[in-house]
Design a protein around this motif. Structure first.
Motif, PDB file in Angstrom:
ATOM      1  N   GLN A   1       0.852  -1.061   0.043  1.00  0.00           N
ATOM      2  CA  GLN A   1      -0.209  -0.020  -0.113  1.00  0.00           C
ATOM      3  C   GLN A   1       0.694   1.244   0.085  1.00  0.00           C
ATOM      4  N   PRO A   2       0.434   2.411  -0.208  1.00  0.00           N
ATOM      5  CA  PRO A   2       1.152   3.550  -0.303  1.00  0.00           C
ATOM      6  C   PRO A   2       2.017   3.830   0.944  1.00  0.00           C
ATOM      7  N   GLY A   3       1.760   3.514   2.213  1.00  0.00           N
ATOM      8  CA  GLY A   3       2.644   3.665   3.489  1.00  0.00           C
ATOM      9  C   GLY A   3       3.996   3.059   3.225  1.00  0.00           C
ATOM     10  N   LEU A   4       4.072   2.164   2.459  1.00  0.00           N
ATOM     11  CA  LEU A   4       5.308   1.382   2.085  1.00  0.00           C
ATOM     12  C   LEU A   4       6.141   2.267   1.234  1.00  0.00           C
ATOM     13  N   TYR A   5       5.803   2.817   0.474  1.00  0.00           N
ATOM     14  CA  TYR A   5       6.354   3.680  -0.666  1.00  0.00           C
ATOM     15  C   TYR A   5       6.929   4.986   0.145  1.00  0.00           C
ATOM     16  N   PHE A   6       5.778   5.638   0.948  1.00  0.00           N
ATOM     17  CA  PHE A   6       6.149   6.773   1.620  1.00  0.00           C
ATOM     18  C   PHE A   6       7.486   6.554   2.820  1.00  0.00           C
ATOM     19  N   PHE A   7       7.055   5.359   3.635  1.00  0.00           N
ATOM     20  CA  PHE A   7       8.207   5.017   4.330  1.00  0.00           C
ATOM     21  C   PHE A   7       9.696   4.731   3.680  1.00  0.00           C
ATOM     22  N   THR A   8       9.741   4.036   2.686  1.00  0.00           N
ATOM     23  CA  THR A   8      10.829   4.016   2.019  1.00  0.00           C
ATOM     24  C   THR A   8      11.497   5.217   1.495  1.00  0.00           C
ATOM     25  N   ALA A   9      10.621   6.135   0.908  1.00  0.00           N
ATOM     26  CA  ALA A   9      11.164   7.282   0.292  1.00  0.00           C
ATOM     27  C   ALA A   9      11.828   8.250   1.437  1.00  0.00           C
ATOM     28  N   ALA A  10      10.985   8.063   2.620  1.00  0.00           N
ATOM     29  CA  ALA A  10      11.487   8.987   3.947  1.00  0.00           C
ATOM     30  C   ALA A  10      13.017   8.467   4.253  1.00  0.00           C
ATOM     31  N   ILE A  11      13.169   7.117   4.273  1.00  0.00           N
ATOM     32  CA  ILE A  11      14.481   6.603   4.748  1.00  0.00           C
ATOM     33  C   ILE A  11      15.521   6.881   3.538  1.00  0.00           C
ATOM     34  N   PHE A  12      15.063   6.888   2.438  1.00  0.00           N
ATOM     35  CA  PHE A  12      16.220   7.221   1.537  1.00  0.00           C
ATOM     36  C   PHE A  12      16.399   8.770   1.404  1.00  0.00           C
ATOM     37  N   GLY A  13      15.470   9.503   1.644  1.00  0.00           N
ATOM     38  CA  GLY A  13      15.837  10.907   1.496  1.00  0.00           C
ATOM     39  C   GLY A  13      16.536  11.398   2.968  1.00  0.00           C
ATOM     40  N   LEU A  14      16.416  10.635   4.011  1.00  0.00           N
ATOM     41  CA  LEU A  14      17.016  10.722   5.180  1.00  0.00           C
ATOM     42  C   LEU A  14      18.578  10.450   5.189  1.00  0.00           C
ATOM     43  N   MET A  15      18.740   9.322   4.342  1.00  0.00           N
ATOM     44  CA  MET A  15      20.114   8.672   4.054  1.00  0.00           C
ATOM     45  C   MET A  15      20.858   9.592   3.154  1.00  0.00           C
ATOM     46  N   ILE A  16      20.355   9.979   2.055  1.00  0.00           N
ATOM     47  CA  ILE A  16      20.794  11.126   1.308  1.00  0.00           C
ATOM     48  C   ILE A  16      21.098  12.415   1.937  1.00  0.00           C
ATOM     49  N   SER A  17      20.407  13.097   2.771  1.00  0.00           N
ATOM     50  CA  SER A  17      20.751  14.234   3.432  1.00  0.00           C
ATOM     51  C   SER A  17      21.771  14.005   4.367  1.00  0.00           C
ATOM     52  N   SER A  18      21.769  12.952   5.102  1.00  0.00           N
ATOM     53  CA  SER A  18      22.958  12.661   5.924  1.00  0.00           C
ATOM     54  C   SER A  18      24.300  12.577   5.284  1.00  0.00           C
ATOM     55  N   GLY A  19      24.107  11.936   4.050  1.00  0.00           N
ATOM     56  CA  GLY A  19      25.483  12.032   3.265  1.00  0.00           C
ATOM     57  C   GLY A  19      26.027  13.391   2.638  1.00  0.00           C
ATOM     58  N   LEU A  20      24.735  14.137   2.498  1.00  0.00           N
ATOM     59  CA  LEU A  20      25.000  15.615   2.008  1.00  0.00           C
ATOM     60  C   LEU A  20      25.761  16.358   3.181  1.00  0.00           C
ATOM     61  N   ILE A  21      25.252  16.109   4.409  1.00  0.00           N
ATOM     62  CA  ILE A  21      25.710  16.960   5.642  1.00  0.00           C
ATOM     63  C   ILE A  21      27.123  16.420   5.565  1.00  0.00           C
ATOM     64  N   LEU A  22      27.429  15.173   5.519  1.00  0.00           N
ATOM     65  CA  LEU A  22      28.786  14.733   5.749  1.00  0.00           C
ATOM     66  C   LEU A  22      29.836  15.129   4.628  1.00  0.00           C
ATOM     67  N   ARG A  23      29.143  15.280   3.471  1.00  0.00           N
ATOM     68  CA  ARG A  23      30.071  15.565   2.345  1.00  0.00           C
ATOM     69  C   ARG A  23      30.329  17.144   2.536  1.00  0.00           C
ATOM     70  N   ASP A  24      29.422  17.970   3.048  1.00  0.00           N
ATOM     71  CA  ASP A  24      29.682  19.347   3.157  1.00  0.00           C
ATOM     72  C   ASP A  24      30.718  19.489   4.181  1.00  0.00           C
ATOM     73  N   ALA A  25      30.541  18.874   5.291  1.00  0.00           N
ATOM     74  CA  ALA A  25      31.394  18.915   6.537  1.00  0.00           C
ATOM     75  C   ALA A  25      32.907  18.515   5.950  1.00  0.00           C
ATOM     76  N   ARG A  26      32.954  17.469   5.410  1.00  0.00           N
ATOM     77  CA  ARG A  26      34.478  16.985   4.898  1.00  0.00           C
ATOM     78  C   ARG A  26      35.066  18.103   3.953  1.00  0.00           C
ATOM     79  N   SER A  27      34.281  18.637   3.207  1.00  0.00           N
ATOM     80  CA  SER A  27      34.795  19.507   2.143  1.00  0.00           C
ATOM     81  C   SER A  27      35.183  20.841   2.655  1.00  0.00           C
ATOM     82  N   ARG A  28      34.679  20.927   3.992  1.00  0.00           N
ATOM     83  CA  ARG A  28      35.229  22.330   4.620  1.00  0.00           C
ATOM     84  C   ARG A  28      36.600  22.101   5.488  1.00  0.00           C
ATOM     85  N   VAL A  29      36.871  20.765   5.693  1.00  0.00           N
ATOM     86  CA  VAL A  29      38.144  20.414   6.472  1.00  0.00           C
ATOM     87  C   VAL A  29      39.365  20.458   5.935  1.00  0.00           C
TER      88      VAL A  29
END
Length: 162
Positions: free
Chosen positions: A134-162
Motif C-alpha cells: 500500500q502507499p505507506g510502504l512507498y512513503f516510508f521507503t522514500a523517507a528512509i532514502f531521503g534521510l540517508m541522502i541528506s545525511s550524506g550531503l551533510i557529511l560531504r559538506d563537512a568533509r569538504s570544509r576540513v
C-alpha cells in the motif's frame, strides 16, 4: 566569532539537505500512519495495516521482542534521525561529535526498510493470505532514502570544509 555553520544561510549540507529532511519528515509521517500493506484472506476479507497498527498488534498479542524491535528501529529511530539531522543542518548541533553521530546514523538507514520487508515476508508465508503493498510502504521507503541522502550531503559538506 560566529560559528561558520550558523553563519551559512542553509547550514551543513545546504538547501538540498534541508529540503530532503523536510520532505522525508512528511513522508515518514505518511509512511507510519497510512496503510503499508493489505492482507486478503480468501476473496472476501481484507485488512489494511500501517506500521503503527502492526506494532500495536504485536505488542497486544504479547509478541514483545518483535514489537519492540519494530517500534525502536522502524518508528522511533527514523523519527530521532530526522530530528537530529534537522538540528545538525540548522546548526543547533555542531562539532566533530555531531558529524560522528550523523555518520553512525547513516550506516543504520536501511535497517528500517529491511524490517518492513521482513514483516511483508513473514506475513506472506501463509498461502491463505495474500499481501499487497500500500502507499505507506512507498512513503516510508522514500523517507528512509531521503534521510540517508541528506545525511550524506551533510557529511560531504563537512568533509569538504576540513
Amino acid at each position: 566569532m560566529a560559528n561558520a555553520t550558523l553563519s551559512r544561510p542553509h547550514g551543513r549540507g545546504g538547501v538540498i539537505a534541508r529540503l530532503l529532511i523536510l520532505l522525508s519528515t512528511v513522508c515518514l509521517a505518511a509512511g507510519l500512519l497510512t496503510p503499508m500493506l493489505e492482507t486478503r484472506r480468501m476473496v472476501f476479507f481484507s485488512d489494511a495495516h500501517s506500521l503503527i497498527d502492526v506494532t500495536r498488534a504485536l505488542l497486544d498479542n504479547e509478541n514483545y521482542l518483535l514489537g519492540l524491535v519494530i517500534l525502536i528501529f522502524s518508528i522511533l529511530f527514523p523519527i530521532a534521525k530526522a530530528i537530529y539531522l534537522a538540528a545538525v543542518n540548522a546548526g543547533w548541533a555542531h562539532g566533530q561529535s555531531a558529524l560522528v553521530w550523523v555518520d553512525r546514523l547513516g550506516k543504520w538507514s536501511m535497517l528500517d526498510v529491511l524490517i518492513a520487508g521482513l514483516i511483508v515476508f513473514a506475513l506472506s508465508g501463509d498461502r491463505a493470505i495474500r499481501i499487497t503493498e500500500q502507499p505507506g510502504l512507498y512513503f516510508f521507503t522514500a523517507a528512509i532514502f531521503g534521510l540517508m541522502i541528506s545525511s550524506g550531503l551533510i557529511l560531504r559538506d563537512a568533509r569538504s570544509r576540513v
